[in-house]
Design an enzyme around this catalytic site. Structure first.
Site, PDB file in Angstrom:
ATOM      1  N   HIS A 170      37.060   5.436 -26.577  1.00 42.75           N
ATOM      2  CA  HIS A 170      38.499   5.694 -26.460  1.00 42.75           C
ATOM      3  C   HIS A 170      38.851   6.514 -25.217  1.00 42.75           C
ATOM      4  O   HIS A 170      40.043   6.695 -24.927  1.00 42.75           O
ATOM      5  CB  HIS A 170      39.020   6.424 -27.703  1.00 42.75           C
ATOM      6  CG  HIS A 170      38.932   5.632 -28.965  1.00 42.75           C
ATOM      7  ND1 HIS A 170      39.461   4.369 -29.098  1.00 42.75           N
ATOM      8  CD2 HIS A 170      38.354   5.917 -30.166  1.00 42.75           C
ATOM      9  CE1 HIS A 170      39.232   3.912 -30.318  1.00 42.75           C
ATOM     10  NE2 HIS A 170      38.558   4.831 -30.982  1.00 42.75           N
ATOM     11  N   ASP A 206      32.727  -1.469 -32.802  1.00 44.00           N
ATOM     12  CA  ASP A 206      33.312  -0.378 -33.570  1.00 44.00           C
ATOM     13  C   ASP A 206      34.505  -0.928 -34.354  1.00 44.00           C
ATOM     14  O   ASP A 206      35.116  -1.923 -33.969  1.00 44.00           O
ATOM     15  CB  ASP A 206      33.769   0.722 -32.606  1.00 44.00           C
ATOM     16  CG  ASP A 206      34.200   1.991 -33.315  1.00 44.00           C
ATOM     17  OD1 ASP A 206      33.354   2.869 -33.507  1.00 44.00           O
ATOM     18  OD2 ASP A 206      35.389   2.092 -33.674  1.00 44.00           O
ATOM     19  N   HIS A 208      37.364   0.173 -34.489  1.00 44.55           N
ATOM     20  CA  HIS A 208      38.610   0.377 -33.749  1.00 44.55           C
ATOM     21  C   HIS A 208      38.441  -0.083 -32.309  1.00 44.55           C
ATOM     22  O   HIS A 208      37.357   0.019 -31.741  1.00 44.55           O
ATOM     23  CB  HIS A 208      39.011   1.851 -33.794  1.00 44.55           C
ATOM     24  CG  HIS A 208      39.031   2.411 -35.182  1.00 44.55           C
ATOM     25  ND1 HIS A 208      37.944   3.072 -35.726  1.00 44.55           N
ATOM     26  CD2 HIS A 208      39.980   2.367 -36.141  1.00 44.55           C
ATOM     27  CE1 HIS A 208      38.231   3.428 -36.968  1.00 44.55           C
ATOM     28  NE2 HIS A 208      39.454   3.007 -37.250  1.00 44.55           N
ATOM     29  N   ASP A 295      31.528   1.974 -38.272  1.00 44.45           N
ATOM     30  CA  ASP A 295      32.607   2.427 -39.153  1.00 44.45           C
ATOM     31  C   ASP A 295      33.444   1.286 -39.713  1.00 44.45           C
ATOM     32  O   ASP A 295      34.451   1.530 -40.372  1.00 44.45           O
ATOM     33  CB  ASP A 295      33.496   3.445 -38.441  1.00 44.45           C
ATOM     34  CG  ASP A 295      33.939   3.001 -37.058  1.00 44.45           C
ATOM     35  OD1 ASP A 295      33.445   1.966 -36.563  1.00 44.45           O
ATOM     36  OD2 ASP A 295      34.778   3.693 -36.448  1.00 44.45           O
TER      37      ASP A 295
END
Length: 354
Positions: A170, A206, A208, A295
């Site tokens: 991110h 991931d 996200h 995740d």
């Protein structure tokens, strides 16, 4: 448990980042990006037979290529400035409260604020990613680990894995957020390019979207960015990026692929998404950087998806089908009891030892 024969890059300094808390919608909540994430991973991989390799010190070149000098200076110095300014009486970590967004400045230049509490939001784009006394050395150590893993692959290893903590995908060129400070995947890509690898594909699994990695390479043709993740249009972080119509710009047009998934998607839909990434890459890359977040697993507290351990193993097998060397850098994954098995399953798929 699968038998792994690959180098795992480690640095004790990744344990120095202790976020203590997250501030979400104004509420102080316990931090989830804990040092135990790294030690759990290390223990599981050693039990599975992986070889621990110490991260090598990283020069300034790769970080300077990945991030702006202003961001690097901020991350290195802001906690000390916070402490010197007397803010620890109120908050034991650096917490931003005002952000120089385009809506605020309307085209005016971004100036360096005098007040430390104002500077806290100049580079951080959320209130959840706090800076403590060990954040900078840990983030730097994670970048060292990513670069070391890339160097091992460039030297002939078919796969290498870096225990990167804090995670990185991110973090943008000039900002940080989403529990990420420095972009480890981007550092790995640039280390491969420095070693002479012509074309690199990022495969981000991931839960996200890796908005930071996407943005860093969005206008480049030599780096493909691909991601399967929960649909940000359904209300999931990073909210503003990760949509299917983001395909790159300039020289990078057509080098970016996002596959957003509906919340609740399980193995079948997830693996179809991974397959789409692999087919998109095809023969257009010479090496892979895998942003390995686990995740998306059904037990993860951050998970909007329902991927199983077998689903992660098959994810690794799909990446293996590319027939390319792989640098895996760790991203998310917060359920400590399953964090190790999920990661081992994925790496076993990549190495063909499932």
């Amino acid at each position: 448990m699968a038998k792994l024969d690959l180098p795992v890059v480690w640095s004790d300094d990744v344990l120095r980042h202790v976020p203590d808390a997250e501030i979400w919608i104004g509420v102080r909540t316990p931090g989830t990006e804990l040092p135990e994430r790294a030690t759990v991973l290390r223990s599981a991989l050693v039990r599975a037979g992986a070889r621990l390799v110490e991260a090598r010190p990283l020069g300034d070149e790769l970080l300077a290529q990945t991030h702006t000098p202003e961001l690097l200076a901020h991350l290195e110095g802001v906690y000390g400035q916070w402490a010197e300014g007397g803010y620890l009486e109120y908050q034991n970590r650096v917490v931003p409260y005002v952000f120089p967004t385009p809506a605020m400045l309307e085209g005016l230049p971004v100036r360096r604020p005098t007040a430390t509490h104002a500077r806290a939001g100049q580079f951080c784009y959320d209130t959840m990613t706090l800076v403590g006394p060990g954040t900078w050395p840990a983030a730097r150590a994670a970048a060292h680990a990513a670069a070391t893993a890339a160097d091992l692959v460039a030297a002939g290893e078919r796969a290498a894995y870096a225990i990167c903590r804090p995670p990185g995908h991110h973090a943008t060129r000039s900002g940080f957020g989403g529990s990420c400070y420095l972009n480890n995947a981007a550092v790995a890509v640039l280390a491969l390019r420095r070693a002479g690898v012509a074309r690199v594909a990022v495969v981000d699994v991931d839960a996200h979207h890796g908005n930071g990695t996407q943005s860093i390479f969005y206008d480049r043709a030599d780096v493909l960015y691909t991601s399967v993740h929960v649909d940000p249009g359904e209300g999931w972080f990073p909210h503003y990026a990760g949509f299917a119509d983001e395909t790159g710009t300039g020289a990078g047009e057509g080098a970016n692929l996002n596959v957003p998934l509906a919340p609740g998607t399980g193995d079948e839909g997830w693996l179809a998404g991974v397959r789409e990434l692999v087919e998109f890459i095809g023969d257009r890359a010479d090496a892979v950087v895998l942003s390995l977040g686990v995740d998306a697993a059904k037990d993860d507290p951050e998970s909007p998806l329902q991927v199983t351990e077998d689903g992660y193993g098959r994810t690794g097998e799909l990446v293996r089908e590319l027939g390319l060397p792989v640098v895996a850098v760790h991203e998310g994954g917060y359920h400590l009891p399953t964090l190790g098995p999920l990661t081992v399953a994925t790496l076993a798929g990549i190495t063909g030892t499932r």
